[in-house]
Design a protein around this motif. Structure first.
Motif, PDB file in Angstrom:
ATOM      1  N   SER A 263       0.828  -1.199   0.000  1.00  0.00           N
ATOM      2  CA  SER A 263       0.000   0.000   0.000  1.00  0.00           C
ATOM      3  C   SER A 263       0.864   1.251   0.000  1.00  0.00           C
TER       4      SER A 263
ATOM      5  N   ARG B 190       2.723   4.575  -1.794  1.00  0.00           N
ATOM      6  CA  ARG B 190       3.301   4.961  -3.072  1.00  0.00           C
ATOM      7  C   ARG B 190       4.749   4.478  -3.171  1.00  0.00           C
TER       8      ARG B 190
ATOM      9  N   LYS C 237      -4.137  -1.420  -2.836  1.00  0.00           N
ATOM     10  CA  LYS C 237      -3.960  -0.170  -2.098  1.00  0.00           C
ATOM     11  C   LYS C 237      -2.692   0.574  -2.497  1.00  0.00           C
TER      12      LYS C 237
ATOM     13  N   ASP D 296      -1.270   3.331  -4.380  1.00  0.00           N
ATOM     14  CA  ASP D 296      -1.866   4.519  -4.991  1.00  0.00           C
ATOM     15  C   ASP D 296      -1.067   5.043  -6.173  1.00  0.00           C
ATOM     16  N   PHE D 297       0.263   4.896  -6.074  1.00  0.00           N
ATOM     17  CA  PHE D 297       1.104   5.534  -7.095  1.00  0.00           C
ATOM     18  C   PHE D 297       2.369   4.725  -7.297  1.00  0.00           C
TER      19      PHE D 297
ATOM     20  N   THR E 269      -5.088  -0.692  -9.380  1.00  0.00           N
ATOM     21  CA  THR E 269      -6.033   0.405  -9.639  1.00  0.00           C
ATOM     22  C   THR E 269      -5.911   0.777 -11.117  1.00  0.00           C
TER      23      THR E 269
ATOM     24  N   GLU F 144      -0.151  17.730  -5.507  1.00  0.00           N
ATOM     25  CA  GLU F 144      -1.357  17.027  -5.073  1.00  0.00           C
ATOM     26  C   GLU F 144      -2.419  18.038  -4.634  1.00  0.00           C
TER      27      GLU F 144
ATOM     28  N   THR G  76      -8.694  11.965 -11.746  1.00  0.00           N
ATOM     29  CA  THR G  76      -7.609  11.174 -11.141  1.00  0.00           C
ATOM     30  C   THR G  76      -6.526  10.791 -12.138  1.00  0.00           C
TER      31      THR G  76
ATOM     32  N   TYR H  69      -2.633  11.715 -11.849  1.00  0.00           N
ATOM     33  CA  TYR H  69      -1.612  10.657 -11.814  1.00  0.00           C
ATOM     34  C   TYR H  69      -0.537  10.920 -12.864  1.00  0.00           C
TER      35      TYR H  69
END
Lengths: 119, 542
Positions: A22, A24, A56, A58-59, A88, B428, B438, B442
């Motif tokens: 989870s 980044r 989870k 995110d990046f 994701t 951000e 989003t 990103y």
């Protein structure tokens, strides 16, 4: 330092090592991520198949992608199966744009990933 | 880190404690084979040791010792080990001795009691300087070999390119390549296949120089052989990829577009393995880019399957294949030819043969770069379907943009990797305030990190702190990010590492893919050098 922006939690299910990732992974912490992941993967005494849960995550940046590729190659060389699952949409797009979705085994769900690596 | 080669360190000290301390404090470095130590109690034994071992890198010597002291030893070291670096160790405060030692050729000094961090840093520094010296020695003798190799590679590259082109009533093909000074690895080919079909391909090998030329030869021969056996581009590339990927230790790869035109059905079937999308030029219509087939460059993974797509070509249509040497041709100041200009050119040019179109592309690129030295091979191949009726009309359709900024934010931070967090957080906030989708957020984060990391890693040659300035601006339907730094002239779009042959795929920022991905994600990227600063402008439309 606040570089621990990622977290790893491992569980073992039916002889498969599932690592939940989870946060980044970017150029600041990619190296840390790599070594934590390597430690987690090599902790079990036997070489289990590995599935990473990216739900989870995110990046991920290109530095992070490189890490995944390195891990995939290492495990491949060791005949250990390796898959990713529950990416994701944004993270999946990065894998697609870079073409790495063709190199790393990616699945929609935990079950599909487990099925793939336990073959 | 320099753990490829174990550094050999000779410690000269009559105090037994030193050995214990060093073995204790540097146990990790010893264990990981970064350093190996030998210990002798005085200068005379040190000289004996050096005479027997010519591979000592660093000598760590005390000043006060029985039999032969450190200063005498220092004077004799150049005779036996001219390549070693000597570090003097002595009691704290003995500055005069140190000065004399430095004047006699000592590389550095450590004071006793030995400072833990110093102990770790000093041999490392000495070792780096030693490696640099050795490296530059090696490079000098290699340079003229490289120059000769380059010439040879250039000749090889020229020789494999077809110079005669088929022209029939049904199709017309022409191509040209202008090699850069340090050849970039482009090639093209064409195959006349069964039943009047024609196969055309264009490719760009990831490497430069001789390795690229060798890989190019292998790719080209395999393609020729496989193309003769199949009329499915995906099958041909699958086979070639399989063979290229085996034993490809250097992880050289080739991006390649291969298409087969069948004049009977007018169908053009193609596979695009990570190459720039060709331009489909249509009379009376905006040109289109041929949709990607989602395939990866050849040479990376032998197990890949390839897919193909088909478009129907009509009389008057042309397919323009090119390499990034065209789209990224650069004039002084950093302006790139760019796809927008290229597509507009394809749209507005009137031509009656593939050769004319090829010439137009090369002329326009040459005019654009204004004599700026070419950094990459420029290659272009045109397949033209001759019109049966009348010609195409010229239409112009230029886009206009307002650049009034209604929302802007500036962030500055020092050039340290961990400081990226500052600007990431600011972005951000900015994307949240502006309620951006989003995926746009990103892409902006990804691109920003890529560019800033490259600037921090490659634009500075000193250890000073520098300030990096980033400006976010929101326009009606776009976001721009400008990264400004006062480093050496450095264009991450061109110079980010990834195309060097020395490192394996793992060591590269995924084959330059980081910057390549950034290019895909952003609508526009521009680099310019202004005054003493690099400016990189990224624009994302949505």
């Amino acid at each position: 330092m606040d570089d621990h922006l990622f977290q790893l939690n491992a569980e073992e299910t039916n002889g498969i090592l599932i690592v939940h990732v989870s946060g980044r992974v970017d150029s600041v912490n990619a190296e840390q991520f790599h070594s934590s992941l390597a430690t987690t993967i090599h902790e079990p005494e036997t070489d289990l198949p590995v599935a990473l849960d990216f739900e989870k995550l995110d990046f991920i940046s290109s530095a992070g992608l490189r890490t995944i590729l390195q891990v995939a190659k290492q495990l491949g060389g060791n005949q250990q199966k390796f898959a990713l699952f529950s990416l994701t949409a944004s993270v999946m797009e990065i894998f697609q744009l870079s073409g790495f979705d063709r190199i790393v085994d990616i699945h929609d769900s935990r079950d599909a990933a487990i099925a793939a690596v336990s073959q | 880190m320099p753990n490829e080669v174990e550094a050999k360190i000779l410690v000269v000290d009559d105090e037994k404690d030193t050995e214990v301390l060093l073995r204790q404090r540097l146990r990790h470095e010893i264990h990981s084979k970064q350093y190996s130590f030998s210990f002798v109690p005085d200068g005379e034994q040190a000289l004996e040791h050096l005479q027997q071992h010519d591979d000592v890198d660093i000598i760590l010597t005390d000043l006060n010792m029985p039999v032969m002291d450190g200063m005498t030893l220092l004077e004799k070291i150049p005779d036996v080990s001219p390549n070693a670096r000597t570090i003097m160790v002595s009691a704290y405060g003995n500055m005069d001795n140190f000065r004399v030692a430095m004047n006699h050729g000592a590389y550095d000094f450590l004071s006793k009691p030995i400072d833990f961090q110093d102990l770790k840093d000093t041999p490392g520094r000495a070792l780096e300087s030693l490696q640099e010296a050795r490296e530059s020695e090696r490079m000098r003798s290699k340079l003229d070999v490289i120059e000769r190799e380059l010439n040879m590679a250039q000749i090889l590259q020229k020789h494999i390119l077809p110079t005669s082109f088929p022209t029939t009533d049904e199709y017309d093909v022409h191509a040209n390549m202008v090699a850069a000074h340090s050849i970039g690895g482009d090639f093209y080919d064409l195959f006349e296949l069964d039943r009047g079909k024609i196969g055309i391909l264009i490719a760009d090998v990831s490497d430069k120089g001789v390795p690229a030329a060798m890989f190019m030869m292998a790719s080209r021969t395999l393609l020729k052989a496989c193309a003769a056996c199949s009329v499915s581009p995906s099958q041909v590339l699958g086979q070639v990829n399989f063979m290229l990927s085996q034993d490809n230790e250097a992880m050289t790869f080739v991006t390649l577009f291969y298409g087969i035109y069948d004049p009977e059905t007018l169908e053009f079937k193609y596979t695009n393995a990570g190459h720039n999308p060709p331009i489909l030029v249509l009379p009376d219509q905006e040109p289109k880019l041929l949709a990607p087939t989602g395939d990866v460059a050849l040479g990376i993974d032998e197990s890949l399957q390839f897919s193909e797509k088909t478009v129907t070509l009509e009389p008057g249509n042309a397919v323009v294949l090119y390499t990034d040497g065209v789209s990224e041709a650069e004039r002084k100041g950093g302006d790139m030819f760019g796809m927008e200009r290229f597509i507009k050119l394809a749209h507005e040019s009137s031509f009656e043969s593939a050769e004319q179109m090829t010439d137009i592309v090369f002329e326009q690129v040459a005019t654009f770069v204004e004599g700026n030295e070419q950094s990459d091979d420029i290659t272009c191949l045109v397949l033209f379907i001759p019109p049966t009726g009348s010609d195409s009309a010229v239409k112009s359709n230029s886009e206009s943009e307002s650049d009034s900024a209604d929302n802007s934010r500036t962030v500055t931070f020092p050039n340290r990797l961990e400081e990226i967090r500052t600007v990431q957080n600011a972005l951000e906030e900015f994307t949240e305030q502006n309620e951006l989708p989003t995926d746009v957020a990103y892409h902006l984060q990804f691109a920003l990190e890529e560019i800033v990391t490259n600037v921090i890693s490659y634009a500075y040659k000193d250890d000073e702190e520098h300030e990096i300035k980033v400006i976010f601006t929101k326009d009606e339907n776009s976001i721009s990010i400008e990264v400004i730094d006062d480093g050496y002239p450095f264009d991450p779009l061109e110079e980010a590492p990834g195309m060097d042959s020395e490192s394996s795929l793992e060591d590269r920022p995924i084959g330059g893919a980081g910057v390549a991905l950034t290019k895909q994600m952003m609508t526009e990227l521009k680099y310019k050098r202004e005054g003493d600063c690099n400016h990189l402008l990224m624009i994302k439309k949505f």
